[in-house]
Design a protein around this motif. Structure first.
Motif, PDB file in Angstrom:
ATOM      1  N   ILE A  15       0.891  -1.459   0.128  1.00 52.67           N
ATOM      2  CA  ILE A  15       0.230  -0.311   0.248  1.00 52.67           C
ATOM      3  C   ILE A  15       1.010   1.112  -0.345  1.00 52.67           C
ATOM      4  O   ILE A  15       1.517   1.246   0.612  1.00 52.67           O
ATOM      5  CB  ILE A  15      -1.201  -0.173   1.018  1.00 52.67           C
ATOM      6  N   ALA A  16       1.248   2.300  -0.954  1.00 54.53           N
ATOM      7  CA  ALA A  16       1.457   3.067  -0.939  1.00 54.53           C
ATOM      8  C   ALA A  16       0.911   4.510  -0.113  1.00 54.53           C
ATOM      9  O   ALA A  16       1.431   5.248   0.166  1.00 54.53           O
ATOM     10  CB  ALA A  16       1.973   3.442  -2.894  1.00 54.53           C
ATOM     11  N   PHE A 221     -11.795   6.153  -7.597  1.00 52.01           N
ATOM     12  CA  PHE A 221     -12.691   5.239  -8.770  1.00 52.01           C
ATOM     13  C   PHE A 221     -13.813   4.748  -8.759  1.00 52.01           C
ATOM     14  O   PHE A 221     -14.180   3.995  -7.809  1.00 52.01           O
ATOM     15  CB  PHE A 221     -10.875   3.525  -8.680  1.00 52.01           C
ATOM     16  N   VAL A 222     -14.245   5.520  -9.697  1.00 56.36           N
ATOM     17  CA  VAL A 222     -15.806   4.980  -9.294  1.00 56.36           C
ATOM     18  C   VAL A 222     -16.502   3.473 -10.372  1.00 56.36           C
ATOM     19  O   VAL A 222     -15.950   4.240 -11.416  1.00 56.36           O
ATOM     20  CB  VAL A 222     -16.106   5.933 -10.576  1.00 56.36           C
ATOM     21  N   LEU A 245      -9.568   3.579   0.575  1.00 56.40           N
ATOM     22  CA  LEU A 245     -10.661   3.676  -1.197  1.00 56.40           C
ATOM     23  C   LEU A 245      -9.578   3.691  -2.394  1.00 56.40           C
ATOM     24  O   LEU A 245      -8.330   4.575  -2.164  1.00 56.40           O
ATOM     25  CB  LEU A 245     -11.128   5.241  -1.182  1.00 56.40           C
ATOM     26  N   LEU A 246      -9.740   3.263  -3.880  1.00 56.05           N
ATOM     27  CA  LEU A 246      -8.991   3.184  -4.637  1.00 56.05           C
ATOM     28  C   LEU A 246      -9.054   4.476  -5.584  1.00 56.05           C
ATOM     29  O   LEU A 246      -9.362   4.963  -5.862  1.00 56.05           O
ATOM     30  CB  LEU A 246      -8.425   2.436  -4.949  1.00 56.05           C
ATOM     31  N   ASP A 247      -7.292   4.768  -6.087  1.00 55.64           N
ATOM     32  CA  ASP A 247      -8.097   6.081  -6.442  1.00 55.64           C
ATOM     33  C   ASP A 247      -7.992   6.015  -7.711  1.00 55.64           C
ATOM     34  O   ASP A 247      -7.883   4.678  -8.584  1.00 55.64           O
ATOM     35  CB  ASP A 247      -6.499   6.916  -6.510  1.00 55.64           C
ATOM     36  N   ASN A 251      -3.462   4.781  -7.421  1.00 54.75           N
ATOM     37  CA  ASN A 251      -1.589   4.364  -7.562  1.00 54.75           C
ATOM     38  C   ASN A 251      -1.435   4.267  -6.299  1.00 54.75           C
ATOM     39  O   ASN A 251      -0.200   4.667  -5.664  1.00 54.75           O
ATOM     40  CB  ASN A 251      -0.667   5.812  -7.866  1.00 54.75           C
ATOM     41  N   ARG A 252      -2.348   4.370  -5.229  1.00 47.86           N
ATOM     42  CA  ARG A 252      -2.037   4.402  -3.938  1.00 47.86           C
ATOM     43  C   ARG A 252      -1.772   2.651  -3.259  1.00 47.86           C
ATOM     44  O   ARG A 252      -1.949   2.195  -2.231  1.00 47.86           O
ATOM     45  CB  ARG A 252      -4.042   4.117  -2.933  1.00 47.86           C
ATOM     46  N   VAL A 253      -1.984   1.763  -4.889  1.00 45.28           N
ATOM     47  CA  VAL A 253      -1.230   0.368  -4.526  1.00 45.28           C
ATOM     48  C   VAL A 253      -0.534   0.267  -5.366  1.00 45.28           C
ATOM     49  O   VAL A 253      -0.497   0.414  -6.650  1.00 45.28           O
ATOM     50  CB  VAL A 253      -2.578  -0.416  -4.382  1.00 45.28           C
TER      51      VAL A 253
END
Length: 271
Positions: A15-16, A221-222, A245-247, A251-253
């Protein structure tokens, strides 16, 4: 959503950026609530103590002057009243500024008189204060408990967030989750980003979780819409923890480019 979930990597990933609220923020808000609790206790506590003492041996002071009397009601039930009083006892002038907070849905006018303690002549209140004494005590106690509970809850949240962030120092296996947005709050008109409150279902259980959201050009990310509510792609460690919540750029992961492309392709195919 299933194609996107099926394309989600099953390997442990680093996880970034978690997007979880900083523990320091929760601690700061908890300290604010505790500060309000202490300030309220220092303000309300002596007034209630005084009126309980007066109630033990009350004496009316018919010659007392009452000025600046005013009451205001919030939401039709929470009433705040205040007044200045002045009277003399054995040639000595006694003045006081009195204030009261209580619940009263009647929104009526109040006829009041000054009541002092027989054993403590310089200790006085309004008859309204004695009439609403237990009402005031219950309101003060409820507010105090709410502030205390809120502060402790924030400290627990901060502790959990700190523990979770420490656990992300190593790669973890993630489970994809569809998170439905309950509230989206723009920070400083969107200049500082947007904070999302979301709800989700995992293993048949429903959860409500709040997140710090996204800053700058970062966007969520919808996955689509559930009625009129937006559904976002999120993930949670398989071993347990807090929702991430992912973008939109993923890039969050620290996915590989191939993994990002697979998720993107699955999303395009599902659209």
């Amino acid at each position: 959503m299933d194609p996107v979930f099926n394309a989600f990597p099953t390997r442990p990933v680093q996880i970034a950026k978690s997007g979880i609220n900083s523990p320091l923020g929760s601690v700061a808000f908890a300290l604010i609530l505790f500060g309000l609790l202490i300030a309220g206790a220092l303000w309300v506590g002596p007034n209630l103590t005084r009126d309980f003492i007066i109630q033990a041996d009350p004496v009316e002071v018919p010659e007392a002057d009452i000025s600046n009397g005013e009451c205001s009601t919030y939401r039709g039930i929470v009433t705040s009243c205040g007044a200045d009083i002045a009277y003399e006892i054995k040639g000595k002038s006694v003045t006081a500024s009195l204030s009261y907070l209580f619940l009263d849905p009647s929104n009526s006018d109040y006829e009041v008189s000054v009541i002092r303690s027989a054993s403590h002549p310089s200790m006085a209140t309004l008859s309204l204060g004695l009439d609403m004494l237990w009402n005031r005590a219950i309101v003060a106690g409820a507010i105090a408990l709410a502030l205390l509970a809120g502060g402790l809850a924030l400290l627990r949240t901060a502790r959990g967030a700190a523990r979770f962030q420490r656990s992300l120092s190593e790669p973890v296996e993630l489970v994809p989750v569809a998170a439905t947005v309950s509230i989206a709050r723009k920070l400083l008109f969107g200049l500082l980003g947007t904070t999302y409150s979301v709800k989700y279902t995992l293993d048949g259980k429903k959860y409500l979780n709040a997140h710090s959201g996204f800053r700058g050009k970062e966007r969520p990310f919808v996955l689509g819409l559930d009625g009129k509510k937006t559904v976002l792609l999120a993930a949670i460690p398989r071993r347990g923890g807090m929702l991430i919540l992912l973008d939109a750029a993923l890039n969050r992961v620290e996915f590989t480019d191939a993994e990002r492309e697979a998720i993107g392709a699955a999303m395009a195919a599902a659209a």
